[in-house]
Motif scaffolding. Structure first.
Motif, short mmCIF file in Angstrom:
data_model
loop_
_atom_site.label_atom_id
_atom_site.label_comp_id
_atom_site.label_asym_id
_atom_site.label_seq_id
_atom_site.Cartn_x
_atom_site.Cartn_y
_atom_site.Cartn_z
N PRO A 164 59.58 37.23 54.93
CA PRO A 164 59.33 36.70 53.58
C PRO A 164 58.25 37.48 52.84
CG PRO A 164 58.39 35.27 55.26
CD PRO A 164 59.20 36.29 55.98
N ALA A 165 58.30 37.35 51.52
CA ALA A 165 57.29 38.02 50.70
C ALA A 165 55.91 37.45 50.99
CB ALA A 165 57.64 37.85 49.22
N LYS A 166 54.91 38.28 50.84
CA LYS A 166 53.53 37.86 51.08
C LYS A 166 52.69 38.29 49.88
CE LYS A 166 49.62 38.63 54.24
NZ LYS A 166 48.74 39.30 53.27
N ALA A 167 51.99 37.32 49.32
CA ALA A 167 51.16 37.62 48.15
C ALA A 167 49.96 38.47 48.57
CB ALA A 167 50.68 36.33 47.50
N THR A 168 49.57 39.37 47.71
CA THR A 168 48.42 40.23 47.98
C THR A 168 47.13 39.41 47.98
OG1 THR A 168 49.53 42.12 46.96
CG2 THR A 168 47.14 42.24 47.16
N THR A 169 46.31 39.65 48.94
CA THR A 169 45.01 38.98 49.00
C THR A 169 43.85 39.96 49.01
OG1 THR A 169 45.04 38.93 51.42
CG2 THR A 169 45.98 37.03 50.28
N ASN A 170 44.15 41.23 49.20
CA ASN A 170 43.07 42.21 49.30
C ASN A 170 43.55 43.57 48.79
OD1 ASN A 170 40.24 42.66 50.59
ND2 ASN A 170 41.44 44.44 51.22
N VAL A 171 42.71 44.20 47.99
CA VAL A 171 42.97 45.57 47.54
C VAL A 171 41.79 46.42 47.97
CG1 VAL A 171 43.28 47.11 45.58
CG2 VAL A 171 44.41 44.89 45.60
N LYS A 172 42.09 47.50 48.64
CA LYS A 172 41.05 48.39 49.15
C LYS A 172 40.92 49.61 48.24
CE LYS A 172 38.48 50.68 52.29
NZ LYS A 172 37.14 50.29 52.73
N TYR A 173 39.70 49.86 47.76
CA TYR A 173 39.44 51.04 46.94
C TYR A 173 38.66 52.06 47.77
CZ TYR A 173 41.01 48.31 42.96
OH TYR A 173 41.77 47.57 42.11
N PHE A 174 38.98 53.32 47.50
CA PHE A 174 38.45 54.37 48.35
C PHE A 174 38.23 55.64 47.55
CE2 PHE A 174 39.23 58.00 51.21
CZ PHE A 174 38.23 57.78 52.13
N VAL A 412 28.93 47.91 52.48
CA VAL A 412 27.67 48.23 51.82
C VAL A 412 26.82 49.13 52.73
CG1 VAL A 412 25.49 47.24 51.01
CG2 VAL A 412 27.66 46.12 50.46
N GLY A 413 26.28 50.18 52.12
CA GLY A 413 25.41 51.10 52.85
C GLY A 413 26.15 52.19 53.59
N THR A 414 27.48 52.20 53.48
CA THR A 414 28.25 53.24 54.18
C THR A 414 29.08 54.03 53.16
OG1 THR A 414 30.23 51.89 54.54
CG2 THR A 414 28.43 51.64 56.12
N PHE A 415 29.90 54.89 53.71
CA PHE A 415 30.70 55.77 52.85
C PHE A 415 32.19 55.55 53.10
CE2 PHE A 415 26.68 57.72 54.07
CZ PHE A 415 26.10 57.97 52.84
N ASP A 416 32.54 54.36 53.62
CA ASP A 416 33.94 54.14 53.96
C ASP A 416 34.76 53.58 52.80
OD1 ASP A 416 32.91 51.63 53.79
OD2 ASP A 416 33.52 50.96 55.79
N GLY A 417 34.14 53.43 51.63
CA GLY A 417 34.88 52.94 50.48
C GLY A 417 34.61 53.82 49.28
N ILE A 418 34.10 53.22 48.22
CA ILE A 418 33.76 53.98 47.01
C ILE A 418 32.38 54.59 47.20
CG2 ILE A 418 33.56 53.90 44.51
CD1 ILE A 418 35.12 51.30 44.54
N THR A 419 32.24 55.84 46.81
CA THR A 419 30.95 56.53 46.86
C THR A 419 30.67 57.13 45.49
OG1 THR A 419 31.99 58.58 47.60
CG2 THR A 419 31.19 57.06 49.30
N GLN A 420 29.43 57.59 45.31
CA GLN A 420 29.09 58.28 44.07
C GLN A 420 28.36 59.56 44.42
OE1 GLN A 420 27.14 56.87 39.97
NE2 GLN A 420 25.63 57.40 41.48
#
Length: 554
Positions: A164-174, A412-420
């Motif tokens: 069955p279809a499953k609604a999205t609960t999480n979006v990961k940005y990287f 938070v404090g790591t580089f596993d997601g969005i960085t600048q």
């Protein structure tokens, strides 16, 4: 005499048995998973003619005198060593690396085999022995979790089963947002001010400049006009003599609060570079409307003259933005395009604002109660994530359950997601955890025997795990036909488990070949033949001797 005859008969009989075993081995040289057997001989009975005697004071010891009465078969052992693999490419062909056995069964009980040429019937059942037995294992629940406490049961692959279809609960940005994405607008003079052909400094007297062709008099005016960063008009008059006589006096007038307000956060500042070129640079990076121009007015009418530069834009002001989009799913499996736009906050350090648009604005605050669609993301000075503020994104798709989506920018404090960092903006919506409805369309078997089903919606879920059995004494197993063994009192009870692969490894697309070594079998055949021939010669000679005995009385 008769003893030798019967001894020779045992030799012939048992070598014939050895030939039977060799024949069976050679016949199964191409049988999948076949394990070769060997025959071991042992002496039979013996007739003691004289017992052994120990040494004494007058004579040495004597060995006993006995005559053997032939031989017997000590054992016929099946050698369970590892067979070589044949690559078949058929996903239902499985081979075991190790000492385990596939567990198969029917209504009568459980059996064990090394032959992994399995097949699937119309109901999706995984079968062995030409379809006679079910392959046994442990099934997984609807969430793909193996039921490790359950007993082994027939493995069935539910082709056609719906996921069955499953609604999205999480979006990961990287990935990255460019720390220098926003630019500062700069206007630079077309010519440089010089004095005696030397680049002028701020202390230079205006009348000493090479660009002054006729000296300025008190009251002459240089008018500076343009717009500030916000687009407001700027007009300031520098009155020679009253406001000063040097280039620095001129720049101070331009930078004053009545001019471009260089001390203000949103102001601009005029400066002079080492070449003597004047430039106007905004204090803040970002979109800008600032412009500048100069004109001269000979107020005293004394023919004063001065060549003034024009100003050209050498860098346009801009605010760094970056967008990323991804399709998310609602409870009905409908997709909705979620586009997030990051905008660098030029008034704060290491801060970006974000805003989300769903379905190009079709999902809005009024009709779908869109909420949590804006916020900010902050970074530490080392470029790592400090905080992603705002969200979760919520809205009510038409005809479906409400969606609550967590926006994951990383740890938070790591580089596993969005960085600048000072690198191009490459942030993407890496993944989301929703999906539409799918149908089981394919499967694979991994090294642990886990069957993973692949659905048409791209989802992979564990369907079950093929069980393997181990025995304390595999040679104690008894053949039950069709390459199938059954346990015996000397094989030990089967240790059926879902092996983790450290001892037994399952290979899909391979079959285990027979362990029969033809060279070894042919050598054993020669030995058996010679043994049989020698035993038959004993009978021939013994018969001749008996014939001589019967000829003694004529």
């Amino acid at each position: 005499m008769m003893t030798s005859l019967f001894s020779a008969v045992t030799g012939m009989t048992n070598h014939q048995t050895r030939m039977d075993v060799i024949g069976d081995n050679i016949a199964n040289v191409n049988t999948i998973g076949f394990k070769a057997s060997r025959v071991s001989f042992a002496t039979g009975f013996s007739q003691l003619l004289q017992a052994a005697d120990k040494p004494n004071d007058t004579a040495g010891g004597k060995n006993g005198i006995e005559v053997g009465l032939g031989m017997r078969i000590s054992s016929i052992d099946r050698i369970f060593n590892q067979g070589n693999f044949e690559n078949t490419g058929n996903r239902t062909d499985l081979a075991v690396q190790g000492d385990g056995f596939f567990v198969v069964g029917d209504a009568a009980g459980q059996y064990y085999t090394r032959s992994g040429n399995f097949q699937i019937d119309a109901d999706g059942a995984l079968l062995a022995g030409g379809g006679r037995y079910h392959v046994l294992g442990r099934l997984a629940d609807k969430n793909g979790v193996l039921l490790r406490s359950s007993a082994v049961e027939p493995m069935e692959l539910p082709f056609g089963e719906k996921d069955p279809a499953k609604a999205t609960t999480n979006v990961k940005y990287f990935c990255n947002l460019d720390a220098n994405a926003s630019k500062t607008q700069t206007y630079t003079a077309s010519i440089a001010f010089t004095a005696n052909e030397v680049p002028a400094t701020g202390a230079a007297e205006i009348n000493d400049l090479d660009q002054v062709t006729a000296a300025l008099d008190d009251g002459d005016t240089i008018t500076i006009s343009g717009k500030n960063q916000a687009g407001a008009d700027v007009t300031v008059d520098f009155v020679y003599g009253t406001d000063g006589t040097t280039l620095q006096d001129l720049m101070d007038k331009i930078n004053s609060a009545a001019g471009y307000n260089s001390s203000g956060a949103d102001g601009s500042k005029v400066g002079l570079d080492a070449a003597g070129k004047m430039s106007l640079r905004d204090n803040l990076a970002g979109d800008s409307q600032s412009t500048i121009s100069m004109s001269f007015n000979d107020a005293a009418g004394s023919a004063s003259a001065m060549v003034l530069p024009t100003f050209v834009s050498t860098e346009s002001g801009s605010t760094g933005t970056h967008s990323a989009s991804i399709n998310v799913y609602d409870s009905r499996g409908d997709t909705h395009r979620v586009e997030i736009t990051f905008t660098q906050d030029v008034t704060q350090t290491n801060v970006w604002d974000w805003h989300i648009v769903v379905d190009d604005g079709a999902i809005d605050e009024v009709n779908a109660r869109l909420n949590g669609d804006s916020g900010s993301v902050r970074f530490n000075t080392d470029g790592s994530l400090l905080a992603l503020e705002g969200g979760p994104l919520t809205f009510d798709p038409p005809g479906a359950q409400g969606i609550v989506i967590n926006l994951d920018g990383g740890t938070v404090g790591t580089f596993d997601g969005i960085t600048q960092f000072s690198s191009p903006s490459t942030t993407i919506a890496l993944n989301q955890d929703g999906h539409g409805m799918g149908v089981l369309s394919d499967f694979t078997v991994d090294g642990s025997g886990v069957i993973n089903g692949t659905y048409s919606n791209g989802i992979t879920r564990t369907l079950g795990q093929i069980a393997l059995a181990r025995f304390a004494n595999p040679s104690g197993l008894q053949l039950a036909g069709e390459n199938i063994y059954e346990s015996s009192v000397n094989s030990g009870d089967p240790l059926i488990g879902v092996d983790n692969g450290n001892v037994n490894q399952v290979y899909s697309g391979y079959l285990e070949l027979s362990t029969v070594d033809l060279g070894e079998q042919f050598t054993d055949m020669i030995i058996a033949q010679r043994g049989f021939q020698a035993s038959s010669r004993v009978i021939t000679v013994a018969d001749s001797l008996l014939n001589e005995v019967t000829q003694l009385k004529r």
